[in-house]
Design a protein around this motif. Structure first.
Motif, short mmCIF file in Angstrom:
data_model
loop_
_atom_site.label_atom_id
_atom_site.label_comp_id
_atom_site.label_asym_id
_atom_site.label_seq_id
_atom_site.Cartn_x
_atom_site.Cartn_y
_atom_site.Cartn_z
N LEU A 59 0.83 -1.20 0.00
CA LEU A 59 0.00 0.00 0.00
C LEU A 59 0.86 1.25 0.00
CD1 LEU A 59 -2.80 -0.94 2.56
CD2 LEU A 59 -2.76 -1.26 0.08
N PRO A 60 0.48 2.26 -0.78
CA PRO A 60 1.22 3.53 -0.78
C PRO A 60 1.20 4.16 0.62
CG PRO A 60 -0.30 3.41 -2.64
CD PRO A 60 -0.63 2.26 -1.74
N LEU A 61 2.32 4.70 1.03
CA LEU A 61 2.40 5.28 2.37
C LEU A 61 1.51 6.50 2.52
CD1 LEU A 61 6.20 4.94 3.22
CD2 LEU A 61 4.33 3.33 3.57
N ASP A 62 1.36 7.28 1.45
CA ASP A 62 0.49 8.45 1.55
C ASP A 62 -0.97 8.03 1.74
OD1 ASP A 62 0.72 7.51 -1.18
OD2 ASP A 62 -0.47 9.23 -1.79
N PHE A 63 -1.34 6.87 1.20
CA PHE A 63 -2.70 6.36 1.41
C PHE A 63 -2.91 6.00 2.88
CE2 PHE A 63 -5.86 2.98 1.68
CZ PHE A 63 -6.89 3.46 0.87
N LEU A 64 -1.91 5.36 3.49
CA LEU A 64 -2.01 4.96 4.89
C LEU A 64 -1.94 6.16 5.84
CD1 LEU A 64 0.28 1.80 4.78
CD2 LEU A 64 -2.19 1.81 5.17
N ARG A 65 -1.24 7.20 5.43
CA ARG A 65 -1.10 8.37 6.30
C ARG A 65 -2.32 9.28 6.27
NH1 ARG A 65 4.62 8.68 4.14
NH2 ARG A 65 5.95 7.84 5.79
N ASP A 66 -3.15 9.12 5.27
CA ASP A 66 -4.36 9.93 5.15
C ASP A 66 -5.46 9.34 6.03
OD1 ASP A 66 -6.66 11.30 4.42
OD2 ASP A 66 -6.13 11.38 2.29
N LEU A 124 -7.62 -4.47 6.34
CA LEU A 124 -8.79 -3.63 6.11
C LEU A 124 -8.45 -2.45 5.20
CD1 LEU A 124 -10.23 -3.61 9.74
CD2 LEU A 124 -11.20 -4.79 7.76
N ALA A 125 -7.28 -1.86 5.40
CA ALA A 125 -6.85 -0.76 4.54
C ALA A 125 -6.63 -1.25 3.11
CB ALA A 125 -5.57 -0.13 5.10
N HIS A 126 -6.12 -2.47 2.99
CA HIS A 126 -5.91 -3.07 1.67
C HIS A 126 -7.23 -3.21 0.92
CE1 HIS A 126 -5.09 -6.28 -1.27
NE2 HIS A 126 -3.82 -5.90 -1.22
N ALA A 127 -8.26 -3.70 1.63
CA ALA A 127 -9.57 -3.86 1.01
C ALA A 127 -10.12 -2.52 0.54
CB ALA A 127 -10.53 -4.52 2.00
N ARG A 128 -9.90 -1.49 1.34
CA ARG A 128 -10.39 -0.17 0.95
C ARG A 128 -9.59 0.38 -0.23
NH1 ARG A 128 -12.27 3.85 5.60
NH2 ARG A 128 -13.90 2.23 5.61
N TYR A 129 -8.29 0.11 -0.24
CA TYR A 129 -7.45 0.63 -1.32
C TYR A 129 -7.80 0.00 -2.67
CZ TYR A 129 -3.29 1.46 -4.17
OH TYR A 129 -2.44 1.80 -5.19
N VAL A 130 -7.97 -1.32 -2.70
CA VAL A 130 -8.19 -1.99 -3.99
C VAL A 130 -9.56 -1.68 -4.58
CG1 VAL A 130 -6.60 -3.88 -3.49
CG2 VAL A 130 -9.02 -4.15 -2.93
N THR A 131 -10.47 -1.08 -3.80
CA THR A 131 -11.76 -0.67 -4.36
C THR A 131 -11.81 0.85 -4.59
OG1 THR A 131 -12.68 -0.62 -2.10
CG2 THR A 131 -13.07 -2.60 -3.40
N PRO A 133 -10.39 4.29 -6.74
CA PRO A 133 -9.95 4.49 -8.14
C PRO A 133 -8.47 4.21 -8.33
CG PRO A 133 -11.45 6.25 -7.48
CD PRO A 133 -11.16 5.44 -6.24
N ARG A 134 -7.66 4.64 -7.40
CA ARG A 134 -6.22 4.43 -7.51
C ARG A 134 -5.87 2.95 -7.41
NH1 ARG A 134 -2.10 7.31 -3.26
NH2 ARG A 134 -0.10 6.60 -4.11
N GLY A 135 -6.50 2.26 -6.47
CA GLY A 135 -6.24 0.84 -6.30
C GLY A 135 -6.74 0.01 -7.47
N LEU A 136 -7.91 0.38 -8.00
CA LEU A 136 -8.46 -0.33 -9.15
C LEU A 136 -7.53 -0.21 -10.35
CD1 LEU A 136 -12.24 0.62 -8.86
CD2 LEU A 136 -11.28 -1.68 -8.64
N ASP A 137 -6.94 0.97 -10.52
CA ASP A 137 -5.99 1.16 -11.62
C ASP A 137 -4.76 0.28 -11.42
OD1 ASP A 137 -4.97 2.74 -14.00
OD2 ASP A 137 -3.43 3.22 -12.52
N THR A 138 -4.29 0.18 -10.16
CA THR A 138 -3.14 -0.67 -9.87
C THR A 138 -3.44 -2.13 -10.19
OG1 THR A 138 -2.39 0.81 -8.10
CG2 THR A 138 -1.56 -1.45 -8.05
#
Length: 203
Positions: A59-66, A124-131, A133-138
């Motif tokens: 997971l991108p660190l900026d995603f986790l820090r937000d 849980l953060a992973h599940a939120r990230y992959v759904t 827009p940024r995660g879906l693109d990844t």
């Protein structure tokens, strides 16, 4: 390739698929952390430890820090130490720390609780990230390179790439499945509940 829209309520998983595609079968295609991707020692260790449990992305660190991205995540794990605000903060600090985790797990009750909470929080953060827009693109870019989540074993599907499908957003409630957009089958319980997030195939 064009993916068909999944049905509102997928059918139950099939036993044949459970035996056909074990997680280890696609372990070699799991994503690795590129050298130029900012990450932390804890994340690298966690991905390495769980590499055969199912694909987890760095997971991108900026995603986790937000803080907005992590909003209300503890409520999805009501039986986890993560539900305690102080443990949530300690778990996040552990994930983002630049200090490598100890080579052997700590016997301290407090440290063990924080380690478990960190693993839950990352899932849980992973599940939120992959759904997102940024995660879906990844995920889309990874799927163009390889069958990250395996291929459908059915003959008529001709090796269609599978998608992750979480049947519940609540941590540990039900295992993650894999969905075939060709035949509409949901296949193989894989990993901890919520790692793929509910609604992934639809998005």
């Amino acid at each position: 390739e064009t993916l068909a829209t999944p049905p509102p309520t997928p059918p139950p998983p099939t036993a044949a698929a459970d035996a056909a595609l074990p997680p280890a079968a696609v372990a070699s295609s799991l994503p690795t952390t590129p050298q130029n991707t900012p990450t932390t020692p804890w994340i690298r260790s966690h991905l390495h430890t769980h590499r055969r449990d199912g694909p987890l992305l760095p997971l991108p660190l900026d995603f986790l820090r937000d803080g907005f991205n992590l909003l209300l995540l503890p409520s999805l794990a009501p039986n986890s130490p993560l539900a305690t605000p102080s443990t949530f903060r300690a778990a996040l600090r552990l994930i983002l720390s630049s200090t490598p985790p100890p080579p052997t797990p700590s016997t301290s009750t407090s440290s063990s609780k924080i380690s478990r909470a960190a693993a839950t929080l990352y899932t849980l953060a992973h599940a939120r990230y992959v759904t997102s827009p940024r995660g879906l693109d990844t995920v889309h870019r990874l799927l163009k390179r390889s069958a990250l989540f395996g291929r459908c074993p059915r003959f008529k599907c001709d090796g269609t790439k599978l998608l992750p499908y979480g049947r519940s957003d609540v941590y540990g409630r039900i295992g993650v499945m894999r969905y075939c957009p060709c035949c509409g089958e949901v296949l193989h319980v894989w990993g901890l509940g919520s790692v793929g997030g509910g609604g992934g195939p639809q998005q």
